[in-house]
Write a protein that holds these residues in place. Structure first.
Motif, PDB file in Angstrom:
ATOM      1  N   LYS A 164      33.164  40.246  41.716  1.00  0.00           N
ATOM      2  CA  LYS A 164      33.734  40.126  43.171  1.00  0.00           C
ATOM      3  C   LYS A 164      34.995  39.421  43.010  1.00  0.00           C
ATOM      4  O   LYS A 164      36.072  40.071  43.664  1.00  0.00           O
ATOM      5  CB  LYS A 164      32.796  39.350  44.108  1.00  0.00           C
ATOM      6  N   LYS A 165      35.054  38.305  42.240  1.00  0.00           N
ATOM      7  CA  LYS A 165      36.440  37.410  42.075  1.00  0.00           C
ATOM      8  C   LYS A 165      37.171  38.377  41.357  1.00  0.00           C
ATOM      9  O   LYS A 165      38.738  38.587  41.637  1.00  0.00           O
ATOM     10  CB  LYS A 165      36.187  36.315  41.284  1.00  0.00           C
ATOM     11  N   LEU A 166      36.831  39.169  40.257  1.00  0.00           N
ATOM     12  CA  LEU A 166      37.607  39.953  39.715  1.00  0.00           C
ATOM     13  C   LEU A 166      38.248  41.273  40.242  1.00  0.00           C
ATOM     14  O   LEU A 166      39.362  41.873  40.177  1.00  0.00           O
ATOM     15  CB  LEU A 166      36.839  40.337  38.328  1.00  0.00           C
ATOM     16  N   GLU A 167      37.402  41.827  41.095  1.00  0.00           N
ATOM     17  CA  GLU A 167      38.033  42.871  42.014  1.00  0.00           C
ATOM     18  C   GLU A 167      38.867  42.560  42.966  1.00  0.00           C
ATOM     19  O   GLU A 167      39.901  43.139  43.286  1.00  0.00           O
ATOM     20  CB  GLU A 167      36.473  43.507  42.662  1.00  0.00           C
ATOM     21  N   GLU A 168      38.842  41.241  43.610  1.00  0.00           N
ATOM     22  CA  GLU A 168      39.780  40.890  44.457  1.00  0.00           C
ATOM     23  C   GLU A 168      41.128  40.557  43.746  1.00  0.00           C
ATOM     24  O   GLU A 168      42.085  40.908  44.331  1.00  0.00           O
ATOM     25  CB  GLU A 168      39.190  39.564  45.045  1.00  0.00           C
ATOM     26  N   GLU A 169      41.036  40.175  42.545  1.00  0.00           N
ATOM     27  CA  GLU A 169      42.132  39.776  41.904  1.00  0.00           C
ATOM     28  C   GLU A 169      42.938  41.164  41.258  1.00  0.00           C
ATOM     29  O   GLU A 169      44.032  41.314  41.416  1.00  0.00           O
ATOM     30  CB  GLU A 169      41.658  39.004  40.391  1.00  0.00           C
ATOM     31  N   LEU A 196      46.574  42.219  42.453  1.00  0.00           N
ATOM     32  CA  LEU A 196      47.623  42.734  41.306  1.00  0.00           C
ATOM     33  C   LEU A 196      48.062  44.294  41.724  1.00  0.00           C
ATOM     34  O   LEU A 196      49.380  44.552  41.532  1.00  0.00           O
ATOM     35  CB  LEU A 196      46.900  42.718  39.864  1.00  0.00           C
ATOM     36  N   ARG A 197      47.342  44.985  42.204  1.00  0.00           N
ATOM     37  CA  ARG A 197      47.485  46.439  42.454  1.00  0.00           C
ATOM     38  C   ARG A 197      48.482  46.176  43.716  1.00  0.00           C
ATOM     39  O   ARG A 197      49.621  47.134  43.615  1.00  0.00           O
ATOM     40  CB  ARG A 197      46.705  47.406  42.953  1.00  0.00           C
ATOM     41  N   ASN A 198      48.318  45.433  44.666  1.00  0.00           N
ATOM     42  CA  ASN A 198      49.193  45.402  45.654  1.00  0.00           C
ATOM     43  C   ASN A 198      50.781  44.731  45.209  1.00  0.00           C
ATOM     44  O   ASN A 198      51.650  45.066  45.844  1.00  0.00           O
ATOM     45  CB  ASN A 198      48.787  44.310  47.013  1.00  0.00           C
ATOM     46  N   ASN A 199      50.535  43.745  44.587  1.00  0.00           N
ATOM     47  CA  ASN A 199      51.598  43.261  44.162  1.00  0.00           C
ATOM     48  C   ASN A 199      52.612  44.197  43.285  1.00  0.00           C
ATOM     49  O   ASN A 199      53.917  44.406  43.292  1.00  0.00           O
ATOM     50  CB  ASN A 199      51.476  42.158  43.208  1.00  0.00           C
ATOM     51  N   LEU A 200      51.828  45.228  42.464  1.00  0.00           N
ATOM     52  CA  LEU A 200      52.488  46.052  41.986  1.00  0.00           C
ATOM     53  C   LEU A 200      52.901  47.203  42.723  1.00  0.00           C
ATOM     54  O   LEU A 200      54.193  47.666  42.360  1.00  0.00           O
ATOM     55  CB  LEU A 200      51.675  46.907  40.911  1.00  0.00           C
ATOM     56  N   LYS A 201      52.502  47.500  43.854  1.00  0.00           N
ATOM     57  CA  LYS A 201      53.169  48.368  44.919  1.00  0.00           C
ATOM     58  C   LYS A 201      54.042  47.642  45.499  1.00  0.00           C
ATOM     59  O   LYS A 201      55.323  48.684  45.813  1.00  0.00           O
ATOM     60  CB  LYS A 201      51.939  48.733  46.101  1.00  0.00           C
TER      61      LYS A 201
END
Length: 126
Positions: free
Chosen positions: A102-107, A111-116
């Motif tokens: 769960k923690k890794l999925e949130e991270e 990161l995907r949002n930051n990339l967008k």
């Protein structure tokens, strides 16, 4: 002037190197025993900084490691941990792994949002 004997010189160098190797192996074994780690050819070779072939080729060292390997308790390893798991432990491990996932999925999502955001900033500047 004494005559230089190459064979004697090489024998002397070999005996010094053998003594140094033996001393390194003894120190490695002592260190492993003090830290209560498993004593086997791999661990001694790594700790002493010598090859496993060196340990196997030296009869005294080989016998010492074989004896210690059979008499010392095995160090904790992953295989033993898997064998010693009961239902309660398994549930605890599963819960721990679920939390980690769960923690890794949130991270990953963050990161995907930051990339967008980074891509949108880049394309605005282009």
């Amino acid at each position: 002037m004494p005559r230089y004997d190459r064979k004697e010189h090489l024998k002397e160098i070999h005996s010094k190197r053998k003594a140094l190797t033996t001393e390194k192996v003894k120190q490695a074994i002592n260190k492993l025993m003090k830290s209560n780690n498993a004593i086997n050819f791999n661990s001694v070779a790594i700790e002493a900084g010598v090859s496993k072939a060196t340990l196997y080729n030296n009869k005294d060292i080989r016998e010492q490691i074989s004896t210690l390997r059979s008499t010392t308790p095995l160090a904790y390893n992953k295989q033993q941990a898997k064998l010693n798991l009961n239902d309660n432990n398994k549930d605890a491990v599963i819960d721990s792994l679920r939390r980690r996932i769960k923690k890794l999925e949130e991270e990953n999502k963050e990161l995907r949002n930051n990339l967008k955001v980074a891509y949108s900033d880049y394309y605005k500047n282009v």
